[in-house]
Scaffold this active site. Structure first.
Site, PDB file in Angstrom:
ATOM      1  N   GLN A   1       0.830  -1.207   0.000  1.00 16.75           N
ATOM      2  CA  GLN A   1       0.000   0.000   0.000  1.00 16.75           C
ATOM      3  C   GLN A   1       0.867   1.260   0.000  1.00 16.75           C
ATOM      4  O   GLN A   1       1.941   1.284   0.596  1.00 16.75           O
ATOM      5  CB  GLN A   1      -0.910   0.002   1.221  1.00 16.75           C
ATOM      6  CG  GLN A   1      -2.153   0.842   1.048  1.00 16.75           C
ATOM      7  CD  GLN A   1      -3.209   0.513   2.090  1.00 16.75           C
ATOM      8  OE1 GLN A   1      -3.256  -0.594   2.598  1.00 16.75           O
ATOM      9  NE2 GLN A   1      -4.053   1.465   2.393  1.00 16.75           N
TER      10      GLN A   1
ATOM     11  N   SER B   1       3.784  -6.613   2.653  1.00  9.88           N
ATOM     12  CA  SER B   1       2.481  -6.516   3.315  1.00  9.88           C
ATOM     13  C   SER B   1       1.389  -7.072   2.414  1.00  9.88           C
ATOM     14  O   SER B   1       1.384  -8.264   2.125  1.00  9.88           O
ATOM     15  CB  SER B   1       2.212  -5.074   3.759  1.00  9.88           C
ATOM     16  OG  SER B   1       1.087  -4.999   4.601  1.00  9.88           O
ATOM     17  N   LEU B   2       0.450  -6.237   1.926  1.00 10.77           N
ATOM     18  CA  LEU B   2      -0.602  -6.784   1.062  1.00 10.77           C
ATOM     19  C   LEU B   2       0.004  -7.430  -0.180  1.00 10.77           C
ATOM     20  O   LEU B   2      -0.595  -8.332  -0.790  1.00 10.77           O
ATOM     21  CB  LEU B   2      -1.597  -5.692   0.651  1.00 10.77           C
ATOM     22  CG  LEU B   2      -1.271  -4.845  -0.575  1.00 10.77           C
ATOM     23  CD1 LEU B   2      -1.811  -5.459  -1.853  1.00 10.77           C
ATOM     24  CD2 LEU B   2      -1.806  -3.455  -0.433  1.00 10.77           C
TER      25      LEU B   2
ATOM     26  N   ARG C   1      -9.574  -7.620   4.256  1.00 10.39           N
ATOM     27  CA  ARG C   1      -8.396  -7.233   5.040  1.00 10.39           C
ATOM     28  C   ARG C   1      -8.365  -5.722   5.221  1.00 10.39           C
ATOM     29  O   ARG C   1      -8.108  -5.215   6.320  1.00 10.39           O
ATOM     30  CB  ARG C   1      -7.136  -7.713   4.319  1.00 10.39           C
ATOM     31  CG  ARG C   1      -5.815  -7.492   5.050  1.00 10.39           C
ATOM     32  CD  ARG C   1      -4.688  -8.140   4.236  1.00 10.39           C
ATOM     33  NE  ARG C   1      -3.375  -8.003   4.873  1.00 10.39           N
ATOM     34  CZ  ARG C   1      -2.523  -7.018   4.654  1.00 10.39           C
ATOM     35  NH1 ARG C   1      -2.853  -6.020   3.843  1.00 10.39           N
ATOM     36  NH2 ARG C   1      -1.344  -7.003   5.247  1.00 10.39           N
TER      37      ARG C   1
ATOM     38  N   HIS D   1       0.410  -3.364  11.137  1.00  9.28           N
ATOM     39  CA  HIS D   1       1.519  -4.202  11.597  1.00  9.28           C
ATOM     40  C   HIS D   1       1.953  -3.901  13.029  1.00  9.28           C
ATOM     41  O   HIS D   1       3.144  -3.760  13.321  1.00  9.28           O
ATOM     42  CB  HIS D   1       2.705  -4.104  10.623  1.00  9.28           C
ATOM     43  CG  HIS D   1       2.349  -4.578   9.249  1.00  9.28           C
ATOM     44  ND1 HIS D   1       2.091  -5.897   8.965  1.00  9.28           N
ATOM     45  CD2 HIS D   1       2.151  -3.899   8.088  1.00  9.28           C
ATOM     46  CE1 HIS D   1       1.762  -6.010   7.694  1.00  9.28           C
ATOM     47  NE2 HIS D   1       1.788  -4.802   7.136  1.00  9.28           N
TER      48      HIS D   1
ATOM     49  N   GLN E   1       0.981 -11.938  10.032  1.00 11.32           N
ATOM     50  CA  GLN E   1       1.465 -10.761   9.317  1.00 11.32           C
ATOM     51  C   GLN E   1       0.660  -9.504   9.652  1.00 11.32           C
ATOM     52  O   GLN E   1       1.177  -8.395   9.604  1.00 11.32           O
ATOM     53  CB  GLN E   1       1.401 -11.070   7.804  1.00 11.32           C
ATOM     54  CG  GLN E   1       1.986 -10.031   6.900  1.00 11.32           C
ATOM     55  CD  GLN E   1       1.010  -9.653   5.813  1.00 11.32           C
ATOM     56  OE1 GLN E   1      -0.081  -9.190   6.090  1.00 11.32           O
ATOM     57  NE2 GLN E   1       1.420  -9.855   4.568  1.00 11.32           N
TER      58      GLN E   1
END
Length: 313
Positions: free
Chosen positions: A10, A95-96, A120, A204, A253
């Site tokens: 992102q 991440s994503l 998510r 996170h 995660q």
């Protein structure tokens, strides 16, 4: 040459993303149509026309970034006449981007990945009321120092290292007041800059536990295959190929740190000589040049990039 394909996270989104790919290549158009159908939403219209503030919403940005990454990867495979496993030793995503990597490697269907990322994004937004959390980039501090800054700033609140992106680039996340304290402390520890990031939630960190719980339930319902090549996971910075292990790591995660610097170093230590960023922008390419100067880099997100990269194979 030993290669890894990497997938951005992102922050890379921009109005117009993926439009040229869709206009130039049928495999890309098919990916975008599949994502639209899976979500029951004309996501591509939002991606190509905006408005930017709506595209930037986490629940839209996450599936949109995945769609462009997978569209670019499917285009490479179709135009180059190869399968990902023929040309890569690993996949990894920030991440994503880990979901994009898994979709590209066939672990999830594109439709399931789009739905998981929509959820998510919504779950992460729901986890912490707007204004109560924050993230800040610590520029010029080594990871160990940045971690100490976060611990000192916590004072009973959540404040922890969220992204170890590259040497001298660590992002911390947590309660807004604690993150603001950390930004001030960082300046006394030699940080070149410590700046709050324009994000809608503190990703996170432990405050994301409600979102992790939602993702655990959602991931349990989704069919999953072993990826075509091993994934280098965010939370372990090492290879994993077992579907059930990956499923558990995707839950970890949400609250765990993205160990990107270590992930890149791991891939290079395993013999990777080229890191290819697939999708929007060149954020990971910039990080790779700082982490592993000896590795070659490439970024593939436009029709011109596709043609340039295929000539190198």
């Amino acid at each position: 040459m030993t290669r890894a394909f990497t997938f951005p996270g992102q922050g890379s989104q921009a109005v117009g993303m993926g439009k040229e790919l869709a206009e130039a290549f049928a495999p890309a158009r098919e990916v975008f149509e599949e994502v639209n159908d899976a979500l029951g939403q004309n996501l591509t219209k939002l991606m190509w026309e905006g408005p930017e503030d709506e595209l930037t919403l986490t629940e839209n940005a996450q599936p949109a970034l995945m769609a462009v990454s997978v569209a670019a990867m499917k285009t490479l495979e179709a135009e180059g006449g190869f399968a990902l496993a023929d040309k890569a030793s690993f996949v990894a995503g920030h991440s994503l981007g880990e979901y994009s990597a898994l979709a590209a490697a066939g672990a999830f269907t594109i439709a399931d990945t789009a739905r998981l990322l929509k959820l998510r994004g919504q779950a992460m937004q729901r986890a912490v009321p707007v204004g109560e959390g924050a993230m800040a980039a610590m520029l010029g501090l080594d990871f160990d120092v940045a971690k100490e800054v976060a611990e000192e700033a916590a004072q009973g609140e959540v404040c922890q290292a969220a992204n170890d992106n590259a040497p001298g680039q660590v992002v911390i996340s947590g309660a807004k007041a604690a993150v603001e304290r950390a930004a001030e402390i960082a300046k006394t520890k030699g940080a070149k800059r410590a700046m709050l990031l324009p994000v809608s939630a503190p990703f996170h960190c432990a405050l994301m536990q409600p979102a992790a719980d939602e993702m655990k339930a959602a991931l349990a319902e989704v069919a999953m295959q072993a990826p075509a090549v091993p994934l280098v996971a965010n939370v372990t910075a090492s290879r994993v190929a077992d579907a059930e292990t990956i499923r558990n790591l995707l839950v970890e995660q949400v609250t765990g740190m993205v160990r990107w610097r270590e992930s890149v170093l791991y891939m290079v230590e395993q013999g990777v000589t080229q890191l290819v960023e697939v999708g929007v922008g060149k954020v990971l390419t910039g990080m790779a040049k700082r982490i592993a100067k000896e590795a070659e880099t490439a970024a593939v997100g436009t029709p011109a990039d596709v043609e340039t990269f295929l000539k190198t194979l």
